[in-house]
Design a protein around this motif. Structure first.
Motif, PDB file in Angstrom:
ATOM      1  N   LEU A 242     -26.139 -20.265  24.959  1.00 58.45           N
ATOM      2  CA  LEU A 242     -25.965 -19.747  23.576  1.00 58.45           C
ATOM      3  C   LEU A 242     -27.111 -18.847  22.628  1.00 58.45           C
ATOM      4  O   LEU A 242     -27.843 -17.981  22.461  1.00 58.45           O
ATOM      5  CB  LEU A 242     -25.292 -20.527  22.745  1.00 58.45           C
ATOM      6  CG  LEU A 242     -24.783 -20.030  21.814  1.00 58.45           C
ATOM      7  CD1 LEU A 242     -24.263 -18.597  21.337  1.00 58.45           C
ATOM      8  CD2 LEU A 242     -24.025 -20.867  19.891  1.00 58.45           C
ATOM      9  N   ARG A 243     -28.240 -19.685  22.661  1.00 61.18           N
ATOM     10  CA  ARG A 243     -29.631 -19.447  22.352  1.00 61.18           C
ATOM     11  C   ARG A 243     -29.566 -18.278  23.124  1.00 61.18           C
ATOM     12  O   ARG A 243     -30.851 -16.996  22.937  1.00 61.18           O
ATOM     13  CB  ARG A 243     -30.631 -20.785  22.448  1.00 61.18           C
ATOM     14  CG  ARG A 243     -31.758 -20.844  22.341  1.00 61.18           C
ATOM     15  CD  ARG A 243     -32.749 -21.535  21.629  1.00 61.18           C
ATOM     16  NE  ARG A 243     -33.929 -20.984  21.158  1.00 61.18           N
ATOM     17  CZ  ARG A 243     -34.882 -20.341  21.591  1.00 61.18           C
ATOM     18  NH1 ARG A 243     -34.788 -19.674  23.214  1.00 61.18           N
ATOM     19  NH2 ARG A 243     -35.934 -20.063  20.563  1.00 61.18           N
ATOM     20  N   LEU A 244     -29.869 -18.655  24.682  1.00 57.04           N
ATOM     21  CA  LEU A 244     -30.749 -18.032  25.236  1.00 57.04           C
ATOM     22  C   LEU A 244     -29.814 -16.486  24.796  1.00 57.04           C
ATOM     23  O   LEU A 244     -30.828 -15.172  24.695  1.00 57.04           O
ATOM     24  CB  LEU A 244     -30.109 -17.636  26.672  1.00 57.04           C
ATOM     25  CG  LEU A 244     -30.823 -16.890  27.876  1.00 57.04           C
ATOM     26  CD1 LEU A 244     -32.405 -17.419  27.689  1.00 57.04           C
ATOM     27  CD2 LEU A 244     -29.784 -17.383  29.650  1.00 57.04           C
ATOM     28  N   ALA A 245     -28.296 -15.911  24.514  1.00 57.36           N
ATOM     29  CA  ALA A 245     -28.434 -14.686  23.844  1.00 57.36           C
ATOM     30  C   ALA A 245     -28.182 -15.137  22.337  1.00 57.36           C
ATOM     31  O   ALA A 245     -28.329 -13.606  22.304  1.00 57.36           O
ATOM     32  CB  ALA A 245     -26.462 -15.126  23.681  1.00 57.36           C
ATOM     33  N   VAL A 246     -27.874 -15.422  21.769  1.00 58.30           N
ATOM     34  CA  VAL A 246     -28.463 -15.016  20.212  1.00 58.30           C
ATOM     35  C   VAL A 246     -30.458 -14.641  19.555  1.00 58.30           C
ATOM     36  O   VAL A 246     -30.157 -13.943  19.269  1.00 58.30           O
ATOM     37  CB  VAL A 246     -27.727 -16.883  18.756  1.00 58.30           C
ATOM     38  CG1 VAL A 246     -28.379 -15.708  18.225  1.00 58.30           C
ATOM     39  CG2 VAL A 246     -26.550 -16.462  19.770  1.00 58.30           C
ATOM     40  N   VAL A 247     -30.894 -15.442  20.209  1.00 61.27           N
ATOM     41  CA  VAL A 247     -31.828 -15.208  20.000  1.00 61.27           C
ATOM     42  C   VAL A 247     -32.986 -14.915  21.005  1.00 61.27           C
ATOM     43  O   VAL A 247     -33.963 -13.552  20.713  1.00 61.27           O
ATOM     44  CB  VAL A 247     -33.023 -16.605  20.356  1.00 61.27           C
ATOM     45  CG1 VAL A 247     -34.819 -16.230  19.942  1.00 61.27           C
ATOM     46  CG2 VAL A 247     -32.200 -17.297  18.969  1.00 61.27           C
ATOM     47  N   GLU A 248     -32.876 -14.734  22.586  1.00 63.22           N
ATOM     48  CA  GLU A 248     -33.544 -13.092  23.494  1.00 63.22           C
ATOM     49  C   GLU A 248     -32.728 -12.010  23.909  1.00 63.22           C
ATOM     50  O   GLU A 248     -33.412 -11.978  24.304  1.00 63.22           O
ATOM     51  CB  GLU A 248     -33.822 -14.699  24.632  1.00 63.22           C
ATOM     52  CG  GLU A 248     -35.011 -15.644  24.046  1.00 63.22           C
ATOM     53  CD  GLU A 248     -34.710 -16.777  25.573  1.00 63.22           C
ATOM     54  OE1 GLU A 248     -35.268 -15.881  26.657  1.00 63.22           O
ATOM     55  OE2 GLU A 248     -35.071 -18.276  24.819  1.00 63.22           O
ATOM     56  N   GLY A 249     -31.835 -12.780  23.245  1.00 65.47           N
ATOM     57  CA  GLY A 249     -31.181 -10.501  23.833  1.00 65.47           C
ATOM     58  C   GLY A 249     -30.357 -10.929  25.235  1.00 65.47           C
ATOM     59  O   GLY A 249     -30.337 -10.181  25.800  1.00 65.47           O
ATOM     60  N   ASP A 250     -30.240 -11.995  26.428  1.00 62.02           N
ATOM     61  CA  ASP A 250     -30.130 -12.269  27.472  1.00 62.02           C
ATOM     62  C   ASP A 250     -28.524 -11.912  27.841  1.00 62.02           C
ATOM     63  O   ASP A 250     -27.962 -12.604  28.072  1.00 62.02           O
ATOM     64  CB  ASP A 250     -30.379 -13.190  28.700  1.00 62.02           C
ATOM     65  CG  ASP A 250     -30.351 -12.693  29.733  1.00 62.02           C
ATOM     66  OD1 ASP A 250     -29.871 -12.353  29.982  1.00 62.02           O
ATOM     67  OD2 ASP A 250     -30.859 -13.708  30.570  1.00 62.02           O
TER      68      ASP A 250
END
Length: 287
Positions: A242-250
């Protein structure tokens, strides 16, 4: 909505006339306290904190909301019974999220002020029953207010759950594309481009199903489950996604949590414009 529902979004929703919620998730306790204080600096309106009861630091966060004067607590992934007395002593309004009638009745017995009845249309961790089927059954089973959640993104959804007996509604997916929401722009674009069948469920074999938008990660989950992978392997794949999507935009390997109603979300707006538009439409429909 861990990583998503932080102080900026919570304060903006409260300032616009809703009740903003900070999602504590598994964040360190000091970070949760900081988020609460940052929200206070942005709004003088009430806001709440969602506490995930499976978090390792849950006991500490449960005390922090009391120390910081938080007025509303919502809970998920567990039983809040052991905290009820403490929260009540501090005048906190408690509304657990429930996916079933039996749990709603139990929460009322434990002293909950309301229940958030979440259907499986919702994004993130879900149950098995739809909002349309679940809400009226819970309304008939309890004497406390019922807040409907899952599959609500416009005034028609508000009108529908109101007719089912809900006293209020919780909205998540539509606020993913709010101006004040801090999720990565690429995540927002995926929500805006989503179609009706793009929000799929992964992790059913673990007993903790999650709804998110189709991408490489959901396909990888499907392969693991088809091949009979154990819960440990499946949970390892999702760790930090989830952090990967929210913060890093992956948007390929990150978890793009969103509800089935994502296909109805088509424009970026401020929190105020979202709320005004939804309730104006609902009021017209319910005249």
């Amino acid at each position: 909505m861990a990583w998503v529902a932080e102080h900026n979004l919570a304060a903006a929703v409260s300032n616009a006339g809703g009740l903003g919620i900070i999602a504590a998730g598994t964040a360190p306790a000091d970070m949760v306290r900081d988020e609460i204080r940052k929200a206070k600096a942005l709004t003088d309106k009430p806001f709440g904190v969602n506490i995930m009861l499976l978090a390792d630091n849950c006991d500490e966060v449960a005390k922090i909301v009391c120390e910081e004067g938080v007025q509303v607590v919502t809970t998920g992934a567990g039983n809040p019974q052991k905290y009820m007395e403490m929260w009540k002593e501090h005048g906190i309004f408690v509304a657990p999220v429930v996916p079933a009638v039996s749990l709603a009745k139990r929460m009322e017995k434990y002293g909950a002020d309301a229940v958030i009845v979440e259907g499986c249309e919702a994004g993130g961790h879900i149950g098995e029953v739809t909002t349309m089927a679940l809400v009226p059954q819970v309304v008939d089973a309890v004497n406390i207010p019922v807040i409907a959640a899952g599959g609500i993104a416009d005034g028609r959804g508000i009108a529908a759950v109101s007719m089912l007996g809900a006293d209020a509604m919780q909205v998540g997916t539509r606020f993913l594309v709010a101006h004040e929401c801090v999720v990565h722009d690429d995540y927002k674009e995926k929500v805006l481009k989503a179609k009706d069948r793009d929000a799929v469920v992964s992790g059913r074999s673990t007993g903790h199903p999650v709804r998110s938008l189709k991408n490489k990660l959901t396909r990888d989950f499907a392969k693991l489950e088809k091949n009979g992978a154990d819960s440990e392997a499946i949970e390892k794949l999702g760790a930090g996604a989830l952090r990967l999507a929210v913060v890093e935009g992956d948007v390929n390997n990150g978890s793009l949590m969103a509800g089935q109603i994502a296909g109805l979300v088509s424009k970026r707006q401020s929190c105020e414009d979202i709320i005004v538009e939804m309730f104006t439409q609902a009021e017209e429909l319910m005249k």
